[in-house]
Structure formats: C-alpha cells, structure tokens
Design a protein around this motif. Structure first.
Motif, short mmCIF file in Angstrom:
data_model
loop_
_atom_site.label_atom_id
_atom_site.label_comp_id
_atom_site.label_asym_id
_atom_site.label_seq_id
_atom_site.Cartn_x
_atom_site.Cartn_y
_atom_site.Cartn_z
N LEU A 25 50.60 12.78 53.62
CA LEU A 25 51.33 13.63 54.56
C LEU A 25 52.51 14.19 53.77
CD1 LEU A 25 52.14 13.14 58.27
CD2 LEU A 25 53.76 14.19 56.74
N ILE A 26 52.47 15.47 53.53
CA ILE A 26 53.52 16.15 52.76
C ILE A 26 53.98 17.37 53.54
CG2 ILE A 26 54.12 17.34 50.63
CD1 ILE A 26 51.91 15.88 49.22
N LEU A 27 55.27 17.58 53.56
CA LEU A 27 55.85 18.79 54.14
C LEU A 27 56.47 19.63 53.04
CD1 LEU A 27 57.65 17.33 57.27
CD2 LEU A 27 55.42 18.45 57.18
N ALA A 28 56.42 20.93 53.22
CA ALA A 28 57.09 21.83 52.29
C ALA A 28 58.60 21.63 52.41
CB ALA A 28 56.74 23.28 52.61
N GLY A 30 63.06 17.71 57.47
CA GLY A 30 64.25 17.38 58.25
C GLY A 30 64.33 18.10 59.58
N GLN A 31 63.23 18.69 60.05
CA GLN A 31 63.23 19.44 61.30
C GLN A 31 62.34 18.82 62.37
OE1 GLN A 31 62.36 23.61 60.49
NE2 GLN A 31 63.45 23.49 58.54
N ALA A 88 57.35 13.90 62.15
CA ALA A 88 57.08 13.07 63.33
C ALA A 88 56.04 13.72 64.22
CB ALA A 88 58.38 12.82 64.09
N ARG A 89 56.08 15.03 64.32
CA ARG A 89 55.10 15.75 65.13
C ARG A 89 53.70 15.63 64.53
NH1 ARG A 89 55.79 21.81 65.53
NH2 ARG A 89 53.63 22.10 65.04
N MET A 90 53.60 15.78 63.22
CA MET A 90 52.29 15.61 62.57
C MET A 90 51.80 14.18 62.72
SD MET A 90 52.01 17.92 59.12
CE MET A 90 50.24 17.72 59.00
N LEU A 91 52.69 13.23 62.53
CA LEU A 91 52.30 11.82 62.66
C LEU A 91 51.80 11.53 64.07
CD1 LEU A 91 52.03 8.98 61.59
CD2 LEU A 91 54.44 8.61 62.16
N SER A 92 52.43 12.05 65.09
CA SER A 92 51.98 11.85 66.46
C SER A 92 50.56 12.38 66.65
CB SER A 92 52.94 12.53 67.43
OG SER A 92 52.48 12.40 68.76
N HIS A 93 50.29 13.54 66.10
CA HIS A 93 48.95 14.13 66.16
C HIS A 93 47.94 13.23 65.44
CE1 HIS A 93 46.24 17.59 66.63
NE2 HIS A 93 45.77 17.26 65.42
N ILE A 94 48.30 12.72 64.28
CA ILE A 94 47.44 11.84 63.50
C ILE A 94 47.19 10.53 64.24
CG2 ILE A 94 47.43 10.41 61.39
CD1 ILE A 94 48.90 12.95 60.10
N GLU A 95 48.20 9.99 64.88
CA GLU A 95 48.03 8.77 65.66
C GLU A 95 47.07 9.02 66.82
OE1 GLU A 95 52.00 7.60 66.69
OE2 GLU A 95 52.36 6.71 64.72
N ASP A 96 47.18 10.17 67.48
CA ASP A 96 46.27 10.50 68.58
C ASP A 96 44.83 10.57 68.08
OD1 ASP A 96 48.41 10.62 70.34
OD2 ASP A 96 48.48 12.83 70.37
N LEU A 97 44.61 11.20 66.93
CA LEU A 97 43.26 11.27 66.35
C LEU A 97 42.74 9.88 65.99
CD1 LEU A 97 43.73 14.34 63.97
CD2 LEU A 97 42.38 14.28 66.09
N GLU A 154 59.37 5.31 62.15
CA GLU A 154 58.23 5.65 63.01
C GLU A 154 57.39 4.43 63.40
OE1 GLU A 154 57.69 8.59 64.43
OE2 GLU A 154 59.53 9.33 63.47
N GLY A 155 57.83 3.23 63.02
CA GLY A 155 57.17 2.01 63.47
C GLY A 155 56.25 1.34 62.48
#
Length: 158
Positions: free
Chosen positions: A86-89, A94-95, A99-108, A135-136
C-alpha cells in the motif's frame, strides 16, 4: 475513487506512479524502481498465493493514480488476507487516503471470509509502522531480515 487495476489498461499509469513514489523503493531496495517494476506489481504476491487471485487496487484523485495496493489471499495461512503493498504518492500523503484505502481493503478481506489481515513493515519505516498501529495492527512476533531490511509482520483481526 478506488478501483481494481489491470495490466492491459493501467500499466502506463502504474509506471508513472512508481516513479512519483520512488521514495519507498529507495527506502526498501536502496534504489528507485526499474523499468520492470510496473509489470512486477501485477504479478508479485506472497509465497504460495496465486497472483491471478490477488486484487490490485488504485486510488485516483482528479483522474490521476495516487495510490496502489495489492491484496492476496492464503498467506501466511490458508484463508488469511495479506496486504503486500500500500503506497501513496507524496502529493496525497497525510490527507486520510491511506485509512480510506485500508478500510476498502478490510471490506474486501472480510467479504472473502478472511479472519485476519496481515502485512509487513520495514524497521526503517517508523512512520509506516505508526500508521499501521494506529489502524489496529499489532506485531505477530514474526520478524525476518531480507539482507537489507529488518521486516516485522503485523496483523489485525477482521
């Protein structure tokens, strides 16, 4: 927007992204990603996993690829989910997008029936480890050295 990525359509965008986010590769590998890195993103996965069953995700901001993730299933044990990347540009860090991507990944991962989500974090990446722990994620006690980095496996029950 977060959506699946495919080599047939997204390879050029991934190649550009990897150059923009080269700082992670320099930290992990000691050098910027080479010309084959974008193709490898679509084929890499943890030991024993089927790369055709992995999910490759992209975060897009204003039609520009701003984040990558790779989610595999069956590592470290059958049924587990493993976040290999998981890499962000730099321009979106910091925006809250991680966390938003991680939430999506957790749902999947939950939808696939995984009891836990695993990942690895470099000892030399304390900012990353802080994010994962916030993030736990917790240490599993599994640590390895790849010749360059001390790497810690973390997990989070789903």
């Amino acid at each position: 927007m977060i959506r699946p990525l495919f080599p047939e359509t997204d390879l050029p965008a991934v190649a550009i992204f990897l150059q923009e986010a080269a700082d992670y590769y320099i930290l992990a590998d000691g050098e910027a990603p080479g010309p084959s890195a974008a193709r490898e993103y679509f084929t890499d996965c943890p030991p024993g996993c089927d790369p055709t069953q992995s999910i490759r995700l992209g975060l897009f901001r204003e039609s520009r690829l701003a984040g990558l993730a790779e989610l595999s299933f069956g590592f470290p044990a059958p049924g587990d989910a493993y976040l290999g990347l998981l890499i962000l540009a730099p321009w979106v860090r910091g925006q809250g997008h991680g966390a938003r991507m991680l939430s999506h990944i957790e749902d999947l991962s939950r939808a696939a029936g995984a009891p836990a989500l695993y990942l690895a974090v470099l000892e030399s990446n304390p900012r990353g480890r802080t994010f994962w722990e916030r993030e736990g994620f917790r240490p599993t006690g599994v640590t390895r050295h790849d010749g360059r980095n001390l790497i810690h496996r973390l997990s989070k029950p789903l």
